[in-house]
Scaffold this motif. Structure first.
Motif, PDB file in Angstrom:
ATOM      1  N   ARG A  86       0.837  -1.205   0.000  1.00 10.12           N
ATOM      2  CA  ARG A  86       0.000   0.000   0.000  1.00 10.12           C
ATOM      3  C   ARG A  86       0.874   1.257   0.000  1.00 10.12           C
ATOM      4  O   ARG A  86       0.580   2.226  -0.728  1.00 10.12           O
ATOM      5  CB  ARG A  86      -0.920  -0.009   1.217  1.00 10.12           C
ATOM      6  CG  ARG A  86      -1.802   1.239   1.306  1.00 10.12           C
ATOM      7  CD  ARG A  86      -2.698   1.207   2.525  1.00 10.12           C
ATOM      8  NE  ARG A  86      -3.487   2.433   2.591  1.00 10.12           N
ATOM      9  CZ  ARG A  86      -4.795   2.467   2.742  1.00 10.12           C
ATOM     10  NH1 ARG A  86      -5.490   1.347   2.818  1.00 10.12           N
ATOM     11  NH2 ARG A  86      -5.429   3.619   2.825  1.00 10.12           N
ATOM     12  N   GLN A  90       0.773   4.175  -2.970  1.00  4.99           N
ATOM     13  CA  GLN A  90       0.415   5.567  -2.689  1.00  4.99           C
ATOM     14  C   GLN A  90       1.313   6.545  -3.450  1.00  4.99           C
ATOM     15  O   GLN A  90       0.877   7.619  -3.855  1.00  4.99           O
ATOM     16  CB  GLN A  90       0.504   5.847  -1.189  1.00  4.99           C
ATOM     17  CG  GLN A  90      -0.554   5.149  -0.356  1.00  4.99           C
ATOM     18  CD  GLN A  90      -1.953   5.663  -0.640  1.00  4.99           C
ATOM     19  OE1 GLN A  90      -2.209   6.866  -0.604  1.00  4.99           O
ATOM     20  NE2 GLN A  90      -2.855   4.751  -0.937  1.00  4.99           N
ATOM     21  N   GLU A 108      -7.164  -4.465   0.045  1.00  6.36           N
ATOM     22  CA  GLU A 108      -7.304  -3.099   0.564  1.00  6.36           C
ATOM     23  C   GLU A 108      -6.213  -2.193   0.026  1.00  6.36           C
ATOM     24  O   GLU A 108      -6.453  -1.005  -0.228  1.00  6.36           O
ATOM     25  CB  GLU A 108      -7.307  -3.112   2.094  1.00  6.36           C
ATOM     26  CG  GLU A 108      -8.573  -3.707   2.687  1.00  6.36           C
ATOM     27  CD  GLU A 108      -8.621  -3.552   4.194  1.00  6.36           C
ATOM     28  OE1 GLU A 108      -7.731  -2.871   4.757  1.00  6.36           O
ATOM     29  OE2 GLU A 108      -9.546  -4.114   4.815  1.00  6.36           O
ATOM     30  N   GLU A 111      -7.345  -1.254  -3.364  1.00  5.24           N
ATOM     31  CA  GLU A 111      -8.491  -0.345  -3.310  1.00  5.24           C
ATOM     32  C   GLU A 111      -8.098   1.061  -2.887  1.00  5.24           C
ATOM     33  O   GLU A 111      -8.848   2.015  -3.120  1.00  5.24           O
ATOM     34  CB  GLU A 111      -9.552  -0.902  -2.360  1.00  5.24           C
ATOM     35  CG  GLU A 111     -10.274  -2.116  -2.912  1.00  5.24           C
ATOM     36  CD  GLU A 111     -11.261  -2.719  -1.932  1.00  5.24           C
ATOM     37  OE1 GLU A 111     -12.234  -3.334  -2.381  1.00  5.24           O
ATOM     38  OE2 GLU A 111     -11.041  -2.566  -0.702  1.00  5.24           O
ATOM     39  N   SER A 112      -6.919   1.215  -2.293  1.00  3.66           N
ATOM     40  CA  SER A 112      -6.485   2.548  -1.886  1.00  3.66           C
ATOM     41  C   SER A 112      -6.168   3.438  -3.086  1.00  3.66           C
ATOM     42  O   SER A 112      -6.175   4.665  -2.977  1.00  3.66           O
ATOM     43  CB  SER A 112      -5.262   2.458  -0.961  1.00  3.66           C
ATOM     44  OG  SER A 112      -4.097   2.041  -1.677  1.00  3.66           O
ATOM     45  N   THR A 268      -6.815   7.690  -8.139  1.00  2.08           N
ATOM     46  CA  THR A 268      -5.927   8.767  -7.695  1.00  2.08           C
ATOM     47  C   THR A 268      -5.266   9.358  -8.930  1.00  2.08           C
ATOM     48  O   THR A 268      -4.606   8.649  -9.691  1.00  2.08           O
ATOM     49  CB  THR A 268      -4.848   8.238  -6.739  1.00  2.08           C
ATOM     50  OG1 THR A 268      -4.163   7.144  -7.356  1.00  2.08           O
ATOM     51  CG2 THR A 268      -5.474   7.757  -5.449  1.00  2.08           C
ATOM     52  N   THR A 294       1.239   5.948   7.001  1.00  3.11           N
ATOM     53  CA  THR A 294       0.016   5.261   6.621  1.00  3.11           C
ATOM     54  C   THR A 294      -0.583   4.596   7.849  1.00  3.11           C
ATOM     55  O   THR A 294       0.155   4.267   8.781  1.00  3.11           O
ATOM     56  CB  THR A 294       0.266   4.194   5.537  1.00  3.11           C
ATOM     57  OG1 THR A 294       1.128   3.193   6.079  1.00  3.11           O
ATOM     58  CG2 THR A 294       0.872   4.798   4.307  1.00  3.11           C
TER      59      THR A 294
END
Length: 294
Positions: A86, A90, A108, A111-112, A268, A294
């Motif tokens: 994750r 990002q 997850e 999905e971020s 994003t 995070t």
């Protein structure tokens, strides 16, 4: 690039780096060898230039994210701890649209940064030369010149496909002929010759010719051809597809895990990602690193 990840109530500094050492990547991916087979295939000479690998070392182990362009088109493969994956995504979310391959625990993290157009939880199956039990029925190799026949077959249910000659020529495709027409095919997603593992896929039978064992025949032929080049072959199958699972088991495939396969679109934007990178560098003590929480 150093980052700070919050784990529970504690905060631990970790580093994210773009990794160029293929031997180091191969060693790290061995723990996830079957689920990360597509990433391993990107370490081959002919795929390396079209891949970017990022590594994040966390207290739970090293996470790896691979963004690549190849047989699947744009693809993103995740391996290792979900918190590290994750953190990488990002700052380095990859392509606007991609095909994501990961363990279920990465959902997850995906999905971020992504919205799923389609997502499936699949069974991962594996075979090697010792366990393979080939079919004794005939199939024929597909060449680049057969691309129109293959596209016509794959389009039989109205889902447009646009394979090019090089997709067929660079992969390994075998087809089955019935009533003087091509009715079934199996192929590959990637062949990782350097680390001796291939991903079999694109198995399809014309609706009117199902139930005759043609998909098993094509899959057997592709498996046999791949095992002449590599030591191991993996594939993914819907766990609800009992008929396909039985057919693969009859060929010697065994379950080795579960994976997520998802058609994904980034939610994003490029500007948000750029701002995140800028802010991460601002938080670095020396301005040379990227620090985030995070």
């Amino acid at each position: 690039m150093a980052l700070s990840i919050r784990l529970g109530d504690a905060r631990t500094d970790v580093e994210i780096v773009r990794e160029y050492d293929r031997d180091a990547l191969a060693q790290r991916l061995q723990d996830d060898r079957y689920n990360a087979a597509y990433a391993l295939a990107q370490l081959d000479d002919d795929a390396w230039e079209d891949a970017e690998f990022y590594v994040c070392a966390t207290p739970n182990g090293e996470a790896i994210v691979c963004h690549s362009r190849g047989g699947l088109g744009y693809a993103t493969t995740l391996a290792g701890p979900a918190d590290g994956a994750r953190a990488i995504l990002q700052l380095h979310p990859g392509f606007p649209s991609t095909f994501a391959i990961s363990d279920p625990h990465h959902r997850e993290a995906l999905e971020s940064v992504y919205t799923f157009r389609h997502i499936s939880r699949m069974m991962r199956m594996h075979v090697n030369r010792d366990s393979f039990r080939p079919s004794n029925r005939d199939a024929q190799p597909m060449l680049g010149a057969h691309v129109d026949l293959l596209n016509r077959l794959y389009n039989a249910e109205g889902d447009p496909t646009h394979y090019r000659r090089e997709h067929i020529a660079d992969g390994c495709y075998w087809g089955v002929v019935d009533e003087e027409r091509l009715v079934a095919v199996a192929g590959t997603h990637a062949i990782g010759r350097t680390h001796s593992i291939a991903i079999l896929g694109n198995v399809f039978t014309h609706p009117r010719f199902r139930g005759r064992g043609h998909a098993t025949t094509a899959t057997s032929a592709v498996t046999a051809a791949l095992l002449e080049q590599v030591d191991e072959v993996v594939l993914s199958v819907n766990p609800d597809n009992e008929h396909a699972i039985k057919a693969y088991r009859n060929l010697g495939y065994v379950q080795v895990g579960e994976i997520i396969e998802a058609s994904a679109t980034r939610h994003t934007g490029t500007l948000i990602t750029a701002v995140r990178r800028w802010a991460a560098r601002r938080r670095s003590p020396d301005g040379e690193r990227e620090v985030v929480s995070t």
